[in-house]
Write a protein that holds these residues in place. Structure first.
Motif, PDB file in Angstrom:
ATOM      1  N   ALA A 158       0.811  -1.218   0.000  1.00  0.00           N
ATOM      2  CA  ALA A 158       0.000   0.000   0.000  1.00  0.00           C
ATOM      3  C   ALA A 158       0.847   1.271   0.000  1.00  0.00           C
ATOM      4  O   ALA A 158       0.306   2.375  -0.090  1.00  0.00           O
ATOM      5  CB  ALA A 158      -0.942  -0.002   1.202  1.00  0.00           C
ATOM      6  N   GLY A 159       2.150   1.112   0.137  1.00  0.00           N
ATOM      7  CA  GLY A 159       3.035   2.262   0.078  1.00  0.00           C
ATOM      8  C   GLY A 159       2.962   3.170   1.282  1.00  0.00           C
ATOM      9  O   GLY A 159       3.223   4.369   1.178  1.00  0.00           O
ATOM     10  N   VAL A 160       2.644   2.627   2.444  1.00  0.00           N
ATOM     11  CA  VAL A 160       2.504   3.438   3.650  1.00  0.00           C
ATOM     12  C   VAL A 160       3.881   3.739   4.248  1.00  0.00           C
ATOM     13  O   VAL A 160       4.717   2.848   4.400  1.00  0.00           O
ATOM     14  CB  VAL A 160       1.636   2.704   4.696  1.00  0.00           C
ATOM     15  CG1 VAL A 160       1.553   3.525   5.980  1.00  0.00           C
ATOM     16  CG2 VAL A 160       0.250   2.445   4.142  1.00  0.00           C
ATOM     17  N   GLU A 161       4.103   5.005   4.586  1.00  0.00           N
ATOM     18  CA  GLU A 161       5.323   5.404   5.267  1.00  0.00           C
ATOM     19  C   GLU A 161       5.070   5.348   6.778  1.00  0.00           C
ATOM     20  O   GLU A 161       4.157   6.019   7.279  1.00  0.00           O
ATOM     21  CB  GLU A 161       5.719   6.820   4.860  1.00  0.00           C
ATOM     22  CG  GLU A 161       6.136   6.958   3.398  1.00  0.00           C
ATOM     23  CD  GLU A 161       7.464   6.290   3.105  1.00  0.00           C
ATOM     24  OE1 GLU A 161       8.300   6.202   4.039  1.00  0.00           O
ATOM     25  OE2 GLU A 161       7.652   5.825   1.962  1.00  0.00           O
ATOM     26  N   LEU A 162       5.860   4.579   7.482  1.00  0.00           N
ATOM     27  CA  LEU A 162       5.671   4.426   8.921  1.00  0.00           C
ATOM     28  C   LEU A 162       6.469   5.477   9.689  1.00  0.00           C
ATOM     29  O   LEU A 162       7.644   5.716   9.403  1.00  0.00           O
ATOM     30  CB  LEU A 162       6.089   3.026   9.366  1.00  0.00           C
ATOM     31  CG  LEU A 162       5.305   1.854   8.759  1.00  0.00           C
ATOM     32  CD1 LEU A 162       5.828   0.528   9.303  1.00  0.00           C
ATOM     33  CD2 LEU A 162       3.808   1.993   9.042  1.00  0.00           C
ATOM     34  N   ARG A 163       5.832   6.088  10.677  1.00  0.00           N
ATOM     35  CA  ARG A 163       6.493   7.068  11.535  1.00  0.00           C
ATOM     36  C   ARG A 163       7.442   6.379  12.517  1.00  0.00           C
ATOM     37  O   ARG A 163       8.537   6.851  12.784  1.00  0.00           O
ATOM     38  CB  ARG A 163       5.429   7.851  12.302  1.00  0.00           C
ATOM     39  CG  ARG A 163       5.966   8.912  13.236  1.00  0.00           C
ATOM     40  CD  ARG A 163       4.819   9.739  13.834  1.00  0.00           C
ATOM     41  NE  ARG A 163       3.826   8.885  14.486  1.00  0.00           N
ATOM     42  CZ  ARG A 163       3.888   8.493  15.753  1.00  0.00           C
ATOM     43  NH1 ARG A 163       4.926   8.857  16.494  1.00  0.00           N
ATOM     44  NH2 ARG A 163       2.945   7.753  16.284  1.00  0.00           N
ATOM     45  N   LYS A 164       6.994   5.245  13.052  1.00  0.00           N
ATOM     46  CA  LYS A 164       7.833   4.423  13.922  1.00  0.00           C
ATOM     47  C   LYS A 164       8.105   3.099  13.223  1.00  0.00           C
ATOM     48  O   LYS A 164       7.261   2.605  12.468  1.00  0.00           O
ATOM     49  CB  LYS A 164       7.127   4.151  15.255  1.00  0.00           C
ATOM     50  CG  LYS A 164       6.911   5.377  16.126  1.00  0.00           C
ATOM     51  CD  LYS A 164       6.235   4.970  17.435  1.00  0.00           C
ATOM     52  CE  LYS A 164       6.019   6.168  18.335  1.00  0.00           C
ATOM     53  NZ  LYS A 164       5.376   5.764  19.616  1.00  0.00           N
ATOM     54  N   PRO A 165       9.254   2.486  13.486  1.00  0.00           N
ATOM     55  CA  PRO A 165       9.534   1.191  12.859  1.00  0.00           C
ATOM     56  C   PRO A 165       8.555   0.106  13.314  1.00  0.00           C
ATOM     57  O   PRO A 165       8.015   0.156  14.426  1.00  0.00           O
ATOM     58  CB  PRO A 165      10.951   0.858  13.324  1.00  0.00           C
ATOM     59  CG  PRO A 165      11.535   2.148  13.794  1.00  0.00           C
ATOM     60  CD  PRO A 165      10.379   2.951  14.313  1.00  0.00           C
ATOM     61  N   LEU A 166       8.335  -0.848  12.439  1.00  0.00           N
ATOM     62  CA  LEU A 166       7.593  -2.073  12.737  1.00  0.00           C
ATOM     63  C   LEU A 166       8.587  -3.220  12.666  1.00  0.00           C
ATOM     64  O   LEU A 166       9.302  -3.363  11.664  1.00  0.00           O
ATOM     65  CB  LEU A 166       6.468  -2.285  11.721  1.00  0.00           C
ATOM     66  CG  LEU A 166       5.726  -3.620  11.769  1.00  0.00           C
ATOM     67  CD1 LEU A 166       4.970  -3.770  13.083  1.00  0.00           C
ATOM     68  CD2 LEU A 166       4.758  -3.737  10.581  1.00  0.00           C
ATOM     69  N   ALA A 167       8.663  -4.032  13.721  1.00  0.00           N
ATOM     70  CA  ALA A 167       9.646  -5.109  13.780  1.00  0.00           C
ATOM     71  C   ALA A 167       8.976  -6.473  13.709  1.00  0.00           C
ATOM     72  O   ALA A 167       7.860  -6.657  14.210  1.00  0.00           O
ATOM     73  CB  ALA A 167      10.479  -5.009  15.059  1.00  0.00           C
ATOM     74  N   VAL A 168       9.669  -7.415  13.089  1.00  0.00           N
ATOM     75  CA  VAL A 168       9.244  -8.812  13.030  1.00  0.00           C
ATOM     76  C   VAL A 168      10.353  -9.662  13.638  1.00  0.00           C
ATOM     77  O   VAL A 168      11.507  -9.602  13.199  1.00  0.00           O
ATOM     78  CB  VAL A 168       8.976  -9.254  11.583  1.00  0.00           C
ATOM     79  CG1 VAL A 168       8.732 -10.766  11.522  1.00  0.00           C
ATOM     80  CG2 VAL A 168       7.790  -8.500  10.994  1.00  0.00           C
ATOM     81  N   HIS A 169      10.015 -10.432  14.676  1.00  0.00           N
ATOM     82  CA  HIS A 169      10.961 -11.355  15.297  1.00  0.00           C
ATOM     83  C   HIS A 169      10.483 -12.778  15.046  1.00  0.00           C
ATOM     84  O   HIS A 169       9.427 -13.176  15.563  1.00  0.00           O
ATOM     85  CB  HIS A 169      11.033 -11.139  16.816  1.00  0.00           C
ATOM     86  CG  HIS A 169      11.559  -9.808  17.247  1.00  0.00           C
ATOM     87  ND1 HIS A 169      11.728  -9.487  18.585  1.00  0.00           N
ATOM     88  CD2 HIS A 169      11.965  -8.723  16.552  1.00  0.00           C
ATOM     89  CE1 HIS A 169      12.195  -8.249  18.677  1.00  0.00           C
ATOM     90  NE2 HIS A 169      12.343  -7.768  17.455  1.00  0.00           N
ATOM     91  N   THR A 170      11.219 -13.552  14.260  1.00  0.00           N
ATOM     92  CA  THR A 170      10.936 -14.985  14.185  1.00  0.00           C
ATOM     93  C   THR A 170      12.019 -15.707  14.986  1.00  0.00           C
ATOM     94  O   THR A 170      13.202 -15.376  14.880  1.00  0.00           O
ATOM     95  CB  THR A 170      10.890 -15.497  12.736  1.00  0.00           C
ATOM     96  OG1 THR A 170      12.156 -15.306  12.098  1.00  0.00           O
ATOM     97  CG2 THR A 170       9.801 -14.781  11.950  1.00  0.00           C
TER      98      THR A 170
END
Length: 423
Positions: A158-170
């Motif tokens: 969707a091309g959204v610019e995030l203000r804060k990071p989004l993290a993924v932990h596997t």
């Protein structure tokens, strides 16, 4: 709706970008990697996750873990399966500074057991029938991992610019103690809040009781079976302990935490294995029993162990043989403390609202009687809860499965939650 308002244009755009077919295809790929604890496939599935996150444009930290240093750490939570190699995997999307949200999921699975119990003798086939995917790991918890990967992919598409990071932990090794989450946190990966995509049967779970593995070594005195009165059967002495264990379980369930009152047993105690004797006509001089012991919400691991050891010591003191030949208690395996989301933390209402706005009813809020990585993030000062597709009753079972509609719904709920926490 969100706080009485209609979904924003950005939220609608992201929800429309969730690719259902891709989410299901990725779940199938994940399940077909037989990432049983302690096998090389634990590393293979982490490599798959790292590749997928890179393809989405995330900044990826995919590292080989220094296992000797990890296991030597005084706070190491333990494990039940030895490993020669292991990998961590973290992806971060957008923004600067501390991630506003972490999606956590473990990618290890327990062994499939007797293959004859599986309908097609293949626990990793990921077969789909009537909107349900079957196989080891579908429920616990690759369905949740596929859902948050789908959510991240939708935000990117969707091309959204995030203000804060989004993290993924596997992470690896959750099933036998949580070494993967421990290594990830030790490496410095943190966030303002964490959602763990464990199967929760439609509920949101802000609290986990803990669990410990105990081992009892019960001594006896060997003699020929024809003169058994000269000896002491370790099996018969174990029955003395069984009564004490049952009484201990009853005592520890007398006043459960309010989040656990919906359970018939908030803090179960179960004997899982018993080994005794080496010859049919010999009175056994040793019995070894291992089991699972619940840690109450808010109770320290040290206090839980002390209560268990005191109950065993009291039982031994009442028995003529065990008084002079006491049972040895040890604690092998992983250490699962309890964990609890702080009161009034906004992560709970935010998750409930996202789940509702994604097209579902408002989830119930319950605690869970099993240990998970929740307690590690909570101990690190990161508010954490669990919400994910599947029902834990089918985890570890030969009929393990997840409804694909649940996976797709949670993918949309995760997308909304990530937008509201990070954008």
């Amino acid at each position: 709706m969100h706080d009485g308002r209609m979904l924003s244009e950005v939220e609608q755009r992201v929800l429309a970008a969730v690719d259902d077919e891709r989410v299901v295809a990725e779940l199938r790929e994940l399940v077909r990697i037989p990432s049983v604890d302690g096998t090389p496939a634990e590393g293979e599935v982490q490599a798959w996750c790292a590749e997928r996150l890179r393809a989405l444009g995330l900044t990826v930290d995919h590292w080989e873990i220094d296992l000797p240093a990890l296991t030597a750490d005084p706070a190491f939570p333990g494990w039940e399966v030895e490993r020669e190699r292991a990998w961590g995997c973290v992806g971060v999307l957008g923004g600067d500074g501390t991630p506003g949200l972490i999606f956590n999921g473990h990618v290890d699975v327990v062994p499939p057991g007797d293959l004859a119990q599986w309908p097609d003798r293949d626990p990793f086939s990921a077969r789909v029938e009537d909107g349900v995917m079957w196989g080891r790991g579908t429920c616990d918890m690759k369905g949740g991992v596929a859902a948050f990967l789908g959510a991240v992919a939708a935000i990117v598409a969707a091309g959204v610019e995030l203000r804060k990071p989004l993290a993924v932990h596997t992470v690896f090794g959750e099933e036998d103690g949580g070494a993967g989450a421990f290594a990830t946190l030790q490496r410095g990966h943190t966030g303002e809040a964490c959602l763990i995509a464990e199967p929760t049967a439609g509920a949101v779970i802000p609290a986990n009781a803990g669990s410990l593995t105990f081992r009892l070594e019960v001594p006896g005195l060997a003699t020929h079976g024809s003169t058994r009165s000269r000896g002491v059967s370790a099996i018969e002495k174990f029955t003395v302990l069984q009564s004490a264990l049952q009484a201990l379980e009853a005592e520890r369930n007398r006043d459960p935490h309010p989040l656990l009152v919906h359970l018939d047993l908030a803090n179960p105690l179960s004997v899982g294995t018993i080994q005794a004797g080496d010859w049919a006509s010999t009175v056994p001089d040793l019995l070894i029993a291992e089991g699972r012991y619940g840690v109450r919400l808010g109770e320290s691991v040290e206090s839980a162990r002390a209560a268990f050891e005191a109950a065993i010591a009291e039982s031994c003191a009442k028995d003529d043989w065990l008084r002079d030949h006491p049972v040895t208690v040890t604690w092998p395996g992983g250490e699962f403390a309890s964990g609890l989301l702080p009161d009034n933390d906004p992560l709970l209402p935010d998750t409930l609202q996202a789940a509702t706005d994604a097209g579902g009813t408002t989830p119930p809020v319950n605690g869970a009687p099993y240990g998970s990585d929740l307690r590690q993030y909570a101990a690190a000062g990161i508010p954490t809860l669990q919400y994910g597709p599947g029902d834990v009753r089918y985890a570890h079972a030969a009929d393990e499965h997840v409804r694909l509609s649940e996976v797709l719904h949670t993918a949309r709920a995760y997308a909304l939650l990530a937008l509201r926490r990070c954008a």
